[in-house]
Write an enzyme that holds these catalytic residues in place. Structure first.
Site, PDB file in Angstrom:
ATOM      1  N   ASP A  13       0.913  -1.153  -0.007  1.00  0.00           N
ATOM      2  CA  ASP A  13       0.182  -0.002  -0.133  1.00  0.00           C
ATOM      3  C   ASP A  13       0.775   1.400   0.141  1.00  0.00           C
ATOM      4  O   ASP A  13       0.623   2.444   0.487  1.00  0.00           O
ATOM      5  CB  ASP A  13      -1.078   0.040   1.248  1.00  0.00           C
ATOM      6  CG  ASP A  13      -2.128  -1.159   1.138  1.00  0.00           C
ATOM      7  OD1 ASP A  13      -2.135  -1.474   0.067  1.00  0.00           O
ATOM      8  OD2 ASP A  13      -2.220  -1.556   2.343  1.00  0.00           O
ATOM      9  N   LYS A  16       1.669   2.023  -5.202  1.00  0.00           N
ATOM     10  CA  LYS A  16       2.446   1.580  -6.461  1.00  0.00           C
ATOM     11  C   LYS A  16       1.374   2.008  -7.388  1.00  0.00           C
ATOM     12  O   LYS A  16       1.775   2.354  -8.779  1.00  0.00           O
ATOM     13  CB  LYS A  16       2.598  -0.030  -6.181  1.00  0.00           C
ATOM     14  CG  LYS A  16       3.503  -0.380  -5.125  1.00  0.00           C
ATOM     15  CD  LYS A  16       3.467  -1.876  -4.846  1.00  0.00           C
ATOM     16  CE  LYS A  16       2.410  -2.418  -4.262  1.00  0.00           C
ATOM     17  NZ  LYS A  16       2.177  -1.970  -3.189  1.00  0.00           N
ATOM     18  N   GLY A  40      -4.692  -4.165  -3.830  1.00  0.00           N
ATOM     19  CA  GLY A  40      -5.605  -3.292  -4.237  1.00  0.00           C
ATOM     20  C   GLY A  40      -4.747  -2.013  -4.569  1.00  0.00           C
ATOM     21  O   GLY A  40      -4.073  -1.262  -3.732  1.00  0.00           O
ATOM     22  N   HIS A  41      -4.728  -1.645  -5.960  1.00  0.00           N
ATOM     23  CA  HIS A  41      -3.858  -0.436  -6.345  1.00  0.00           C
ATOM     24  C   HIS A  41      -4.634   0.644  -6.692  1.00  0.00           C
ATOM     25  O   HIS A  41      -5.559   0.656  -7.570  1.00  0.00           O
ATOM     26  CB  HIS A  41      -2.965  -0.926  -7.525  1.00  0.00           C
ATOM     27  CG  HIS A  41      -1.769  -1.848  -6.971  1.00  0.00           C
ATOM     28  ND1 HIS A  41      -1.063  -2.438  -8.087  1.00  0.00           N
ATOM     29  CD2 HIS A  41      -1.678  -2.443  -5.879  1.00  0.00           C
ATOM     30  CE1 HIS A  41      -0.011  -3.249  -7.257  1.00  0.00           C
ATOM     31  NE2 HIS A  41      -0.659  -3.364  -6.067  1.00  0.00           N
ATOM     32  N   GLN A 224       2.125  -6.013  -3.397  1.00  0.00           N
ATOM     33  CA  GLN A 224       2.415  -6.147  -1.930  1.00  0.00           C
ATOM     34  C   GLN A 224       3.782  -5.487  -1.680  1.00  0.00           C
ATOM     35  O   GLN A 224       4.032  -4.194  -2.362  1.00  0.00           O
ATOM     36  CB  GLN A 224       2.723  -7.692  -1.342  1.00  0.00           C
ATOM     37  CG  GLN A 224       1.233  -8.452  -1.236  1.00  0.00           C
ATOM     38  CD  GLN A 224       0.879  -9.057  -2.599  1.00  0.00           C
ATOM     39  OE1 GLN A 224       1.420  -9.382  -3.330  1.00  0.00           O
ATOM     40  NE2 GLN A 224      -0.350  -8.424  -2.874  1.00  0.00           N
TER      41      GLN A 224
END
Ligand code: GDP
Ligand code: IMO
Ligand code: MG
Length: 423
Positions: A13, A16, A40-41, A224
């Protein structure tokens, strides 16, 4: 051309998604190489927010080809939802989004196994995202897994049935209370498989190596962060893939001598979701401020993220393992208004000061030793040039650069694509 990598250096988080989106205009191809829908990007532009889980973060750019590499694990159900969410943008997925035949599939029972495993661990649970990541990678290394390419074979449904049957027995073995309706889950799964099969499957290692030979520019997008790496992270509180630079080689089929720049992303402070040690974690007002101002809630699970000071020992470790050539510092804006900032520069490890990341960083073994910095008051969120950054922030950055030995090339001052300062 070489392949550049973009990796998170903390516990995920870091931002990225935002930076991949910012950099995509410089690349022909964006390729995800590991992880799955545990990621979750978040991308924000034109006043709208988009969260991607499996689809690479270059998808909104007109010309970029987005590849889901062999190292990724795909949940067809989540993948379909991601595609549905993008439907209004009229993107041509057949040409823009290519899927490796060697990527493994997350079956409904992988998700159930994840839940059963976590429930059986009680307080010692990993805090997994419950997306079936661990069980799917276990089937991959255990040589039982199902891959995207299997969907092109005549007997894929038999394979599916055999693996699911085995999983059901394993779920029973855990002897925990997991409620499920397999019929419903399977209906959703088979429906999503239909959508997946409409996309273009490729032998991605061949595709990418040809692209390299033909001078295409490629950015590999990590998921990650290094401290969640299955080898080098805070094991066992990690994910099940290689999140570090080496993972791009195995997750794309690109040789180490084809890797160029390694962009390492970190937050100006630290966050972590799920269980596991976190030496610089804050339980006071400062931590609450970071959480509130930084909106620190997981993009995949919505869980609150734990917050703490920047840990330079951990950052240096991540820089080394990944061979980071350029740093990107995110969320500096969240620290505006702090009177004093702290960064961890060594640990007290069982009574002795150490300058490396010890084998075990549980709170009973490790206490961080901090250096203090004067904070800044200025709001950074509308700044667009390096020259306007406050003196105190520049001192903070200079210290980080000197400590880890790598320059900070991007300072992000807000979630929007435009809130990005290049140095
Ligand atoms: P990722 O998993 O590394 O892509 O990061 P996430 O999207 O899970 O979490 C990063 C969060 O921080 C998202 O909500 C972003 O919109 C937000 N974000 C990214 N960069 C910045 C920044 O510089 N400042 C602020 N305030 N928010 C940011
Ligand atoms: P992005 O790509 C933050 C964490 C989970 C849990 C551990 C194992 O958005 O940075 P898993 O579901 O992988 O078995 O969970 O890893 N985790 C993440 N934390 N960002 C992520 O991805 C994460 N993916 C997994 O919270 O602690
Ligand atoms: Mg995330």
């Amino acid at each position: 051309m070489a392949v550049n990598l973009l990796l998170g250096l903390q516990w995920g988080d870091e931002g990225k998604g935002k930076i991949v989106d910012v950099l995509t205009s410089n690349y022909d191809i964006i390729a995800r190489f590991q992880g799955g829908p545990n990621a979750g990007h978040t991308l924000i532009f034109d006043g709208r927010k988009h969260v991607l889980h499996t689809i690479p973060s270059g998808i909104f750019h007109k010309n970029a080809i987005n590849i889901v590499g062999n190292g990724v694990v795909i949940d067809p159900v989540i993948f379909k939802k991601e595609l549905d969410n993008l439907s209004e943008f009229n993107l041509n997925f057949n040409t823009k989004l290519l899927i490796s035949r060697k990527a493994h599939l997350i079956l409904p029972t992988h998700r159930l196994l994840d839940a059963a495993s976590e429930a059986s661990k009680g307080k010692a649970k990993i805090g997994s995202t419950l997306k079936g990541i661990g069980p799917t990678y276990m089937d991959k290394t255990g040589r039982n897994g199902m891959r995207v390419g299997d969907l092109e074979l005549a007997d894929w449904k038999d394979k599916y049935a055999a693996l699911t049957e085995k999983h059901i027995k394993m779920i029973d073995f855990f002897n925990v209370d997991i409620q499920y309706n397999l019929k419903e889950l399977e209906a959703e799964f088979f429906n999503a498989i239909k959508t997946l099969k409409e996309l273009t499957f490729i032998d991605s290692e061949e595709y990418l190596n040809n692209a390299i030979k033909n001078g295409k520019t490629i950015l590999a997008e990590g998921a990650q962060g290094s401290l969640l790496d299955v080898d080098f992270g805070t094991y066992p509180f990690v994910t099940s893939s290689t999140t570090t630079a080496a993972g791009a080689c195995t997750g794309l089929g690109v040789a180490p001598n084809k890797i160029g720049d390694v962009f390492g992303i970190f937050k100006a402070y630290t966050t972590r979701v799920g269980s596991g040690p976190f030496p610089t974690e804050l339980f006071d007002e400062d931590g609450e401020t970071m959480s509130r101002v930084g909106h620190e809630f997981g993009a995949t699970t919505g869980r609150p993220r734990r917050c703490g000071w920047l840990d330079l020992i951990a950052l240096k470790y991540a820089v080394e393992i990944n061979g980071v050539t350029q740093l990107m510092m995110m969320k500096g804006d969240v620290l505006s208004g702090f009177k004093t900032l702290k960064v961890c520069t060594s640990y007290n490890y069982k009574g002795t000061e150490v300058h490396h990341l010890p084998y075990n960083i549980e709170a009973h073994n490790v206490t961080p030793i901090y250096k203090e910095f004067k904070g800044w008051k200025e709001d950074l969120t509308s700044m667009i040039s390096e020259d306007t950054l406050p003196k105190e922030l520049n001192e903070y950055i200079k210290f980080i650069e000197d400590f880890v030995g790598v320059p900070v090339k991007i300072v992000s001052v807000g979630p929007d694509r435009k809130q990005t300062i290049t140095r």
